[in-house]
Motif scaffolding. Structure first.
Motif, PDB file in Angstrom:
ATOM      1  N   PRO A  52       0.829  -1.200   0.000  1.00 15.14           N
ATOM      2  CA  PRO A  52       0.000   0.000   0.000  1.00 15.14           C
ATOM      3  C   PRO A  52       0.863   1.249   0.000  1.00 15.14           C
ATOM      4  CG  PRO A  52      -0.301  -1.271   2.046  1.00 15.14           C
ATOM      5  CD  PRO A  52       0.675  -2.003   1.179  1.00 15.14           C
ATOM      6  N   GLN A  56      -4.174   8.022   2.413  1.00 13.11           N
ATOM      7  CA  GLN A  56      -5.463   7.414   2.700  1.00 13.11           C
ATOM      8  C   GLN A  56      -5.567   6.060   2.023  1.00 13.11           C
ATOM      9  OE1 GLN A  56      -8.713   9.983   1.899  1.00 13.11           O
ATOM     10  NE2 GLN A  56     -10.224   8.378   2.039  1.00 13.11           N
ATOM     11  N   GLN A  57      -5.987   5.078   2.774  1.00 19.57           N
ATOM     12  CA  GLN A  57      -6.157   3.729   2.250  1.00 19.57           C
ATOM     13  C   GLN A  57      -7.636   3.386   2.243  1.00 19.57           C
ATOM     14  OE1 GLN A  57      -3.533   1.745   1.137  1.00 19.57           O
ATOM     15  NE2 GLN A  57      -2.532   3.719   1.343  1.00 19.57           N
ATOM     16  N   SER A  59     -10.697   0.644   1.813  1.00 22.40           N
ATOM     17  CA  SER A  59     -10.872  -0.763   2.095  1.00 22.40           C
ATOM     18  C   SER A  59     -12.081  -1.270   1.325  1.00 22.40           C
ATOM     19  CB  SER A  59     -11.076  -0.975   3.596  1.00 22.40           C
ATOM     20  OG  SER A  59     -12.329  -0.447   3.976  1.00 22.40           O
ATOM     21  N   ASN A  61     -14.596  -2.371   2.843  1.00 22.24           N
ATOM     22  CA  ASN A  61     -15.661  -2.341   3.837  1.00 22.24           C
ATOM     23  C   ASN A  61     -16.972  -1.902   3.210  1.00 22.24           C
ATOM     24  OD1 ASN A  61     -13.729  -2.952   5.744  1.00 22.24           O
ATOM     25  ND2 ASN A  61     -13.493  -0.847   6.438  1.00 22.24           N
ATOM     26  N   THR A  91     -16.484   2.563   3.537  1.00 14.50           N
ATOM     27  CA  THR A  91     -15.628   3.261   4.499  1.00 14.50           C
ATOM     28  C   THR A  91     -14.167   3.059   4.148  1.00 14.50           C
ATOM     29  OG1 THR A  91     -15.620   1.352   5.966  1.00 14.50           O
ATOM     30  CG2 THR A  91     -17.298   3.029   6.364  1.00 14.50           C
ATOM     31  N   ASP A  92     -13.344   4.027   4.544  1.00 11.41           N
ATOM     32  CA  ASP A  92     -11.904   3.860   4.374  1.00 11.41           C
ATOM     33  C   ASP A  92     -11.342   3.168   5.619  1.00 11.41           C
ATOM     34  OD1 ASP A  92     -11.630   5.818   6.359  1.00 11.41           O
ATOM     35  OD2 ASP A  92     -10.795   7.327   5.026  1.00 11.41           O
ATOM     36  N   ASP A  93     -10.035   3.104   5.732  1.00 13.11           N
ATOM     37  CA  ASP A  93      -9.408   2.383   6.842  1.00 13.11           C
ATOM     38  C   ASP A  93      -9.652   3.031   8.200  1.00 13.11           C
ATOM     39  OD1 ASP A  93      -7.761   4.554   6.137  1.00 13.11           O
ATOM     40  OD2 ASP A  93      -5.940   3.521   6.769  1.00 13.11           O
ATOM     41  N   GLN A  94     -10.148   4.286   8.214  1.00  3.98           N
ATOM     42  CA  GLN A  94     -10.444   4.966   9.480  1.00  3.98           C
ATOM     43  C   GLN A  94     -11.947   5.064   9.743  1.00  3.98           C
ATOM     44  OE1 GLN A  94      -8.414   8.715   9.781  1.00  3.98           O
ATOM     45  NE2 GLN A  94      -6.448   7.828   9.248  1.00  3.98           N
TER      46      GLN A  94
END
Length: 176
Positions: A52, A56-57, A59, A61, A91-94
């Motif tokens: 990665p 911003q990553q 996902s 999700n 959603t992102d990783d956060q």
């Protein structure tokens, strides 16, 4: 174009056709052996996973259904309109996501009918409203402590539409 990039280009074309669909003209034309052959992707090796990148990553999700929308984010924001689309991004990783509503105005509505109520609503939500007018569209934006808010008014295929969206800039609170 080098020969080895042809399968990659065909794969990109196939993905674009799946994502966007064929053009209206393409649906009227009868396929020929050549068009079918040129649109058929060849087998390509699956690329190896890459590490990665920083930042911003995203996902895989599902959209966050347990986090409530702000009270202002509602179809009641624009009475007399119809909601043509409403949804959330994954959603992102956060845990951050974007939510959006697309409104359609009845025939005869003007750009002012869209912009004025949205500008008044946005002024109650954010401390500073930024306005941009470009190519017949008006975009209103502003930031709360946790979200970036965007309202856009303009014509889409002969119908006055409003796009209302917010994006979490901080991880959203967990649902009670």
């Amino acid at each position: 174009m080098p020969l080895r990039s042809v399968p990659c280009a065909l794969s990109v074309l196939a993905l674009a056709l799946v994502a966007c669909g064929p053009s209206p003209e393409a649906s009227k034309a009868k396929p020929t052996a050549e068009t079918v052959k040129s649109a058929t992707p060849e087998a390509t090796p699956t690329p190896a996973p890459t590490a990665p990148s920083e930042g911003q990553q995203f996902s895989t999700n599902a959209p966050a259904s347990s986090v409530p929308d702000p009270s202002w984010f509602s179809p009641a924001l624009l009475p007399g309109t119809s909601v043509t689309k409403k949804g959330r991004s994954p959603t992102d990783d956060q845990g951050r996501f974007t939510a959006q509503i697309l409104f359609a105005f009845p025939a005869g509505a003007t750009l002012k009918d869209c912009v004025d109520p949205l500008a008044a609503a946005l002024a109650k939500i954010v401390p500073t409203v930024q306005r941009e007018e470009k190519e017949g569209r008006v975009t209103l934006t502003g930031d709360t402590a946790d979200q970036h808010v965007m309202f856009m008014c303009g014509d889409a295929n002969g119908t006055l539409t409003a796009f209302v969206s917010y994006r979490w800039t901080q991880p959203p609170p967990t649902a009670p």
